[in-house]
Design an enzyme around this catalytic site. Structure first.
Site, short mmCIF file in Angstrom:
data_model
loop_
_atom_site.label_atom_id
_atom_site.label_comp_id
_atom_site.label_asym_id
_atom_site.label_seq_id
_atom_site.Cartn_x
_atom_site.Cartn_y
_atom_site.Cartn_z
N SER A 134 1.98 43.54 -13.93
CA SER A 134 1.47 42.92 -12.72
C SER A 134 1.24 41.43 -13.01
CB SER A 134 0.18 43.62 -12.28
OG SER A 134 -0.34 43.01 -11.11
N LYS A 172 2.64 42.79 -6.45
CA LYS A 172 1.96 43.19 -7.68
C LYS A 172 0.72 44.04 -7.37
CE LYS A 172 4.64 41.30 -10.75
NZ LYS A 172 5.50 42.19 -11.59
N TYR A 205 4.58 37.41 -3.61
CA TYR A 205 4.68 37.90 -4.99
C TYR A 205 3.45 38.69 -5.38
CZ TYR A 205 4.71 37.59 -10.11
OH TYR A 205 4.66 37.89 -11.46
#
Length: 255
Positions: free
Chosen positions: A146, A164, A160
């Site tokens: 992550s 994660k 993004y």
């Protein structure tokens, strides 16, 4: 078939950057490695050579982690590599590391970029892990990568970081649903690291580097060597009781 002499890890994106460091760290502790690469076969071959120089077995396979329909054929290749290179029928550790970065303000994020991030960082991770289950041995480990950006917010990473965050929730479900097979699943969340990721801004831009170092309790940004050993540790017997956890490895960013 004769049992393999060591554990075997599959590391996606293992030819360069953090993935390469993870692969080498695993090899140093006695683990054989299958690594994947997207396009740079020469870098993958060089990493395989470094692993074999450490006395471990290694193989490199091409994989686009966004291309979910290719995963069945990919695992056919994995099975062949396990048989031919490692004398094995399964592997022990799956490290979902492959990724790419898109930096754009929320208001300017394009759908195509969003879809690319989704396919690589969440959909790809979800189904690559699902397709791995027949080959992943009982008692194995899954480690998903992550980011510190799933905990703290820096403008420009909304898409993004959201992917994660999804991976972190997914990992807890893996831990719950695969526990009956003795498979543990955890997250490693790096902070800012000096690599070529996202165009290498952390590594190559002195102003960015200094800003991030100033936000980190230990006073610097991270290096690949700060991450690979943590992933390797989670694949040891000593880490057997760590499950469903998020381990941030950021030097204390934004505390």
């Amino acid at each position: 078939m004769t049992p393999p002499s060591s554990k075997i890890a599959l590391v996606t994106g293992g030819s360069r950057g953090l993935g390469k460091n993870m692969a080498l760290s695993l090899a140093r502790q006695g683990t054989d490695v299958i690594l994947t690469y997207h396009s740079k076969q020469d870098e993958a071959a060089a990493t395989v050579a470094e692993i074999t120089a450490l006395g471990r077995k290694a193989a490199a396979l091409q994989l686009n982690t966004a291309a979910v329909k290719s995963f069945e054929a990919f695992y056919t290749q994995v099975s062949a590599a396990l048989r031919d290179t490692f004398g094995a029928e399964g592997f022990d550790f799956l490290i979902n590391n492959a990724g790419t970065g898109v930096h754009a303000p929320f208001a300017e994020t394009q759908e195509a970029d969003f879809d690319e991030l989704f396919n690589i960082h969440f959909k790809g991770v979800f189904f690559l892990t699902q397709k791995a289950l027949p080959l992943l041995r009982d008692g194995g480990r899954i480690i998903n990568i992550s980011s510190g950006l799933a905990r703290f917010s820096n403008p420009g990473y909304s898409a993004y970081a959201s992917m994660k965050g999804a991976v972190e929730v997914f990992t807890r479900y893996l831990a719950k649903e695969l526990g009956g097979r003795g498979i543990a699943a955890n997250v490693v969340a790096p902070g800012a690291i000096e690599t070529d990721f996202g165009g290498g801004a952390v590594r190559d831009n002195p102003q960015v580097n200094a800003y991030l170092a100033g936000a980190t309790a230990l006073g610097r940004v991270g290096l690949p060597d700060d991450i690979g050993g943590v992933v390797a540790f989670l694949c040891t017997e000593e880490a057997r009781w760590i499950n469903g956890q998020r381990l941030e490895v950021s030097g204390g960013m934004n505390l």
